[in-house]
Motif scaffolding. Structure first.
Motif, mmCIF file in Angstrom:
data_model
loop_
_atom_site.group_PDB
_atom_site.id
_atom_site.type_symbol
_atom_site.label_atom_id
_atom_site.label_comp_id
_atom_site.label_asym_id
_atom_site.label_seq_id
_atom_site.Cartn_x
_atom_site.Cartn_y
_atom_site.Cartn_z
ATOM 1 N N VAL A 55 -0.960 -2.009 4.119
ATOM 2 C CA VAL A 55 -0.801 -0.558 4.285
ATOM 3 C C VAL A 55 -1.305 0.162 3.042
ATOM 4 O O VAL A 55 -2.035 1.158 3.129
ATOM 5 C CB VAL A 55 0.677 -0.200 4.570
ATOM 6 N N ILE A 56 -0.949 -0.350 1.879
ATOM 7 C CA ILE A 56 -1.398 0.261 0.625
ATOM 8 C C ILE A 56 -2.912 0.219 0.537
ATOM 9 O O ILE A 56 -3.557 1.210 0.195
ATOM 10 C CB ILE A 56 -0.752 -0.439 -0.586
ATOM 11 N N ARG A 57 -3.494 -0.921 0.860
ATOM 12 C CA ARG A 57 -4.954 -1.059 0.804
ATOM 13 C C ARG A 57 -5.618 -0.067 1.751
ATOM 14 O O ARG A 57 -6.592 0.590 1.396
ATOM 15 C CB ARG A 57 -5.382 -2.483 1.139
ATOM 16 N N ASP B 11 -7.855 -5.033 -4.922
ATOM 17 C CA ASP B 11 -6.683 -5.912 -4.836
ATOM 18 C C ASP B 11 -5.752 -5.719 -6.034
ATOM 19 O O ASP B 11 -4.516 -5.710 -5.881
ATOM 20 C CB ASP B 11 -7.095 -7.377 -4.728
ATOM 21 N N ALA B 12 -6.319 -5.551 -7.214
ATOM 22 C CA ALA B 12 -5.505 -5.328 -8.410
ATOM 23 C C ALA B 12 -4.769 -3.996 -8.315
ATOM 24 O O ALA B 12 -3.586 -3.902 -8.670
ATOM 25 C CB ALA B 12 -6.376 -5.358 -9.665
ATOM 26 N N ARG B 13 -5.438 -2.969 -7.824
ATOM 27 C CA ARG B 13 -4.800 -1.659 -7.653
ATOM 28 C C ARG B 13 -3.684 -1.760 -6.612
ATOM 29 O O ARG B 13 -2.605 -1.200 -6.798
ATOM 30 C CB ARG B 13 -5.838 -0.643 -7.231
ATOM 31 N N VAL B 14 -3.942 -2.469 -5.537
ATOM 32 C CA VAL B 14 -2.925 -2.660 -4.493
ATOM 33 C C VAL B 14 -1.707 -3.371 -5.080
ATOM 34 O O VAL B 14 -0.565 -2.956 -4.850
ATOM 35 C CB VAL B 14 -3.498 -3.446 -3.293
ATOM 36 N N ALA B 15 -1.929 -4.414 -5.848
ATOM 37 C CA ALA B 15 -0.824 -5.163 -6.453
ATOM 38 C C ALA B 15 -0.012 -4.274 -7.383
ATOM 39 O O ALA B 15 1.231 -4.337 -7.396
ATOM 40 C CB ALA B 15 -1.354 -6.383 -7.198
ATOM 41 N N ILE C 64 0.337 -0.955 -7.267
ATOM 42 C CA ILE C 64 1.102 0.010 -6.475
ATOM 43 C C ILE C 64 2.229 -0.696 -5.727
ATOM 44 O O ILE C 64 3.345 -0.180 -5.646
ATOM 45 C CB ILE C 64 0.176 0.778 -5.508
ATOM 46 N N ALA C 65 1.956 -1.874 -5.200
ATOM 47 C CA ALA C 65 2.975 -2.631 -4.460
ATOM 48 C C ALA C 65 4.159 -2.980 -5.349
ATOM 49 O O ALA C 65 5.301 -2.983 -4.891
ATOM 50 C CB ALA C 65 2.364 -3.887 -3.857
ATOM 51 N N SER C 66 3.907 -3.244 -6.620
ATOM 52 C CA SER C 66 5.009 -3.575 -7.532
ATOM 53 C C SER C 66 5.927 -2.379 -7.760
ATOM 54 O O SER C 66 7.096 -2.541 -8.083
ATOM 55 C CB SER C 66 4.467 -4.098 -8.860
ATOM 56 N N GLU C 67 5.389 -1.185 -7.577
ATOM 57 C CA GLU C 67 6.176 0.040 -7.736
ATOM 58 C C GLU C 67 6.734 0.533 -6.400
ATOM 59 O O GLU C 67 7.492 1.498 -6.374
ATOM 60 C CB GLU C 67 5.309 1.133 -8.355
ATOM 61 N N SER C 68 6.317 -0.085 -5.305
ATOM 62 C CA SER C 68 6.717 0.353 -3.965
ATOM 63 C C SER C 68 7.213 -0.835 -3.146
ATOM 64 O O SER C 68 6.550 -1.263 -2.206
ATOM 65 C CB SER C 68 5.525 1.005 -3.263
#
Length: 71
Positions: free
Chosen positions: A42-44, A25-29, A31-35
């Motif tokens: 979708v990112i997950r 979840d932290a990794r998704v967050a 990446i989501a902040s940059e995308s």
């Protein structure tokens, strides 16, 4: 005695799954902040698609990519 051991292993597995979910979840967050505009789901899915069988395999795959990625 054996019943206690099984319960203990079950508890440890659940704790590990929860910890792995927090890491993903932290990794998704991040990446989501940059995308912007890309849904977190979708990112997950993209992060975990290489090892969809279990959270432990997902964690190992995710961390192995991180170790290979130069800073």
């Amino acid at each position: 005695m054996k019943q206690q051991r099984v319960a203990r292993i079950d508890e440890r597995i659940e704790e590990l799954r929860a910890e792995i979910d927090r890491i993903i979840d932290a990794r998704v967050a991040s990446i989501a902040s940059e995308s912007p505009g890309v849904p977190a789901g979708v990112i997950r899915n993209l992060l975990t698609a290489r090892a969809p069988s279990c959270r432990c395999a997902q964690y190992i795959e995710l961390c192995s990519k991180e170790a290979k990625t130069p800073d």
